[in-house]
Motif scaffolding. Structure first.
Motif, short mmCIF file in Angstrom:
data_model
loop_
_atom_site.label_atom_id
_atom_site.label_comp_id
_atom_site.label_asym_id
_atom_site.label_seq_id
_atom_site.Cartn_x
_atom_site.Cartn_y
_atom_site.Cartn_z
N SER A 175 1.13 -1.27 -0.08
CA SER A 175 -0.23 -0.22 -0.24
C SER A 175 0.94 0.93 -0.04
O SER A 175 0.33 2.06 -0.57
CB SER A 175 -0.75 -0.21 1.13
OG SER A 175 -0.42 -0.41 2.88
N ASP A 176 2.05 1.41 0.64
CA ASP A 176 2.89 2.81 0.39
C ASP A 176 3.72 2.38 -0.66
O ASP A 176 4.09 2.10 -1.29
CB ASP A 176 3.81 2.24 1.44
CG ASP A 176 5.30 3.08 1.61
OD1 ASP A 176 5.35 4.32 0.70
OD2 ASP A 176 5.61 3.65 2.69
N PRO A 177 2.82 3.65 -1.83
CA PRO A 177 3.46 3.57 -3.28
C PRO A 177 5.38 4.00 -2.78
O PRO A 177 5.71 3.31 -4.25
CB PRO A 177 3.30 5.10 -3.39
CG PRO A 177 2.54 5.90 -2.51
CD PRO A 177 2.08 4.62 -1.26
N ASP A 178 5.51 4.41 -1.98
CA ASP A 178 7.33 4.65 -2.42
C ASP A 178 7.93 3.49 -2.34
O ASP A 178 9.28 2.87 -2.97
CB ASP A 178 7.62 5.46 -1.05
CG ASP A 178 7.28 7.37 -1.07
OD1 ASP A 178 6.68 7.03 -2.46
OD2 ASP A 178 6.83 7.99 0.03
N LYS A 179 7.24 2.57 -0.63
CA LYS A 179 8.04 1.07 -1.37
C LYS A 179 8.01 0.19 -2.12
O LYS A 179 9.04 -0.32 -2.80
CB LYS A 179 7.38 0.62 -0.09
CG LYS A 179 8.11 0.34 1.61
CD LYS A 179 7.29 -0.63 2.50
CE LYS A 179 8.12 0.52 4.02
NZ LYS A 179 7.40 -0.28 5.00
N ARG A 180 7.13 0.70 -3.20
CA ARG A 180 6.35 -0.09 -3.77
C ARG A 180 7.32 0.68 -5.45
O ARG A 180 7.66 -0.46 -5.83
CB ARG A 180 5.06 0.08 -4.59
CG ARG A 180 4.53 -0.75 -5.23
CD ARG A 180 2.58 -0.98 -5.66
NE ARG A 180 2.46 -0.14 -6.54
CZ ARG A 180 1.54 1.20 -5.74
NH1 ARG A 180 0.65 0.59 -4.48
NH2 ARG A 180 1.22 1.88 -5.68
N ARG A 181 7.21 1.89 -5.56
CA ARG A 181 8.05 2.51 -6.36
C ARG A 181 9.23 1.67 -6.43
O ARG A 181 10.03 1.11 -7.39
CB ARG A 181 7.53 3.66 -6.47
CG ARG A 181 8.26 4.69 -7.37
CD ARG A 181 8.08 5.72 -7.73
NE ARG A 181 9.79 6.25 -8.47
CZ ARG A 181 10.38 7.91 -7.64
NH1 ARG A 181 9.96 7.69 -6.28
NH2 ARG A 181 11.46 7.69 -8.21
N GLU A 182 9.95 1.57 -4.97
CA GLU A 182 11.26 0.98 -4.69
C GLU A 182 11.48 -0.28 -5.19
O GLU A 182 12.71 -0.46 -5.94
CB GLU A 182 11.86 1.20 -3.70
CG GLU A 182 12.42 2.55 -2.74
CD GLU A 182 12.97 2.79 -2.00
OE1 GLU A 182 12.93 1.85 -1.33
OE2 GLU A 182 12.50 3.87 -0.80
N ALA A 183 10.90 -0.77 -5.22
CA ALA A 183 10.66 -2.75 -5.26
C ALA A 183 10.67 -2.46 -6.58
O ALA A 183 11.34 -3.21 -7.51
CB ALA A 183 9.67 -2.78 -4.57
N VAL A 184 9.65 -1.86 -7.59
CA VAL A 184 9.29 -1.77 -8.75
C VAL A 184 10.54 -1.77 -10.27
O VAL A 184 10.88 -2.65 -10.57
CB VAL A 184 8.30 -1.23 -9.01
CG1 VAL A 184 8.23 -0.90 -10.85
CG2 VAL A 184 6.93 -1.66 -8.78
N LEU A 185 11.23 -0.27 -9.22
CA LEU A 185 12.18 -0.25 -9.75
C LEU A 185 13.78 -1.10 -9.65
O LEU A 185 14.34 -1.45 -10.65
CB LEU A 185 13.21 1.62 -8.72
CG LEU A 185 13.92 2.09 -9.57
CD1 LEU A 185 14.09 2.67 -11.19
CD2 LEU A 185 13.96 3.38 -9.44
N GLU A 186 13.51 -1.65 -8.64
CA GLU A 186 14.81 -2.26 -8.43
C GLU A 186 14.57 -3.47 -9.29
O GLU A 186 15.77 -4.04 -9.70
CB GLU A 186 15.03 -2.94 -7.11
CG GLU A 186 15.80 -4.27 -6.37
CD GLU A 186 15.74 -4.33 -5.15
OE1 GLU A 186 15.75 -5.84 -4.81
OE2 GLU A 186 15.20 -4.14 -4.37
N VAL A 187 13.75 -4.06 -9.74
CA VAL A 187 12.90 -5.54 -10.37
C VAL A 187 13.57 -4.92 -12.17
O VAL A 187 14.13 -5.76 -13.35
CB VAL A 187 12.03 -6.02 -10.25
CG1 VAL A 187 11.76 -6.65 -11.86
CG2 VAL A 187 11.59 -6.27 -8.71
N ALA A 188 13.09 -3.44 -12.60
CA ALA A 188 13.23 -3.27 -13.64
C ALA A 188 15.03 -2.97 -14.29
O ALA A 188 14.96 -3.24 -15.16
CB ALA A 188 12.42 -2.07 -13.70
N ILE A 189 15.87 -2.85 -12.47
CA ILE A 189 16.79 -2.36 -13.67
C ILE A 189 17.41 -3.32 -13.41
O ILE A 189 18.37 -3.58 -14.30
CB ILE A 189 17.69 -1.45 -11.99
CG1 ILE A 189 17.36 -0.46 -11.92
CG2 ILE A 189 19.25 -1.38 -12.02
CD1 ILE A 189 17.92 0.72 -12.91
N ASP A 190 16.84 -4.57 -12.39
CA ASP A 190 17.39 -6.07 -12.55
C ASP A 190 18.07 -6.48 -14.32
O ASP A 190 18.35 -6.99 -14.84
CB ASP A 190 16.50 -6.90 -11.82
CG ASP A 190 17.67 -6.92 -10.50
OD1 ASP A 190 18.47 -5.91 -10.23
OD2 ASP A 190 16.84 -7.54 -9.66
#
Length: 199
Positions: free
Chosen positions: A171-186
């Protein structure tokens, strides 16, 4: 002297325009695009309908202007990306900047999702698609293995999915964005390394 006065007037006018856009988007989200009138937007802003009319003649104009403003950073990102060497650093930076641009445009994407008929009618999704294709052409290496090309495209789509599909995961958009960004960078890193290994 005249220049600075014009400059500040320009800026102030820009701010009013932005306030109209923000208030309009909030009202569209609350009660739906169809049910919201220009008069209600003016009332919420505390300005006359004439003052609002000075900036925008219709609800459609407000939405189209929002799209132009919020997809401009994507256009600039495409321009920037085309001038950079096709290194891993460039590709990672594109993914980072794209993530930030999407976060800034989050209310607009919600509008797109909830008002698909209006989006189709006004053809405002077309600009976004063109920008996406521009980014894709920069980060996808046409000589790479097909799986690595898919990884590169998936990096972009992962960021898009973070906006819409994954909202119920965290539910926390910042946490979600960080996780999504990590996967995209991977994904982009793997694709790039795959390209290099294949040479």
């Amino acid at each position: 002297m005249g220049v600075t006065m014009d400059g500040t007037k320009q800026q102030r006018r820009g701010n009013t325009r932005q306030r109209i856009q923000d208030v309009a988007l909030a009202l569209f989200a609350e009660q739906g695009y169809e049910k919201t009138s220009l008069r209600e937007i003016a009332e919420r802003l505390g300005v006359t309908k004439a003052a609002l009319y000075y900036h925008f003649k219709s609800k459609e104009e407000i939405i189209v202007s929002l799209f132009e403003d919020l997809t401009r950073p994507l256009g600039e990102l495409v321009e920037w990306g085309r001038q950079q060497p096709p290194t891993l650093e460039t590709k990672q930076e594109i993914i980072r900047r794209y993530s930030a641009a999407l976060a800034a445009a989050a209310p607009l994407f919600r509008f797109m999702q909830e008002n698909q008929a209006t989006v189709r009618e006004l053809r405002i999704g077309d600009t976004f698609k063109q920008r996406m294709m521009g980014l894709r052409s920069i980060i996808v290496d046409p000589d790479a293995r097909l799986a690595d090309q898919v990884r590169s495209v998936s990096a972009l789509f992962t960021l898009n999915a973070g906006m819409f599909v994954l909202q119920d995961i965290e539910s926390d958009p910042d946490k979600r964005r960080e996780a999504v960004l990590e996967v995209a960078i991977d994904l982009i890193t793997q694709a790039h390394q795959g390209t290099r290994d294949g040479e």
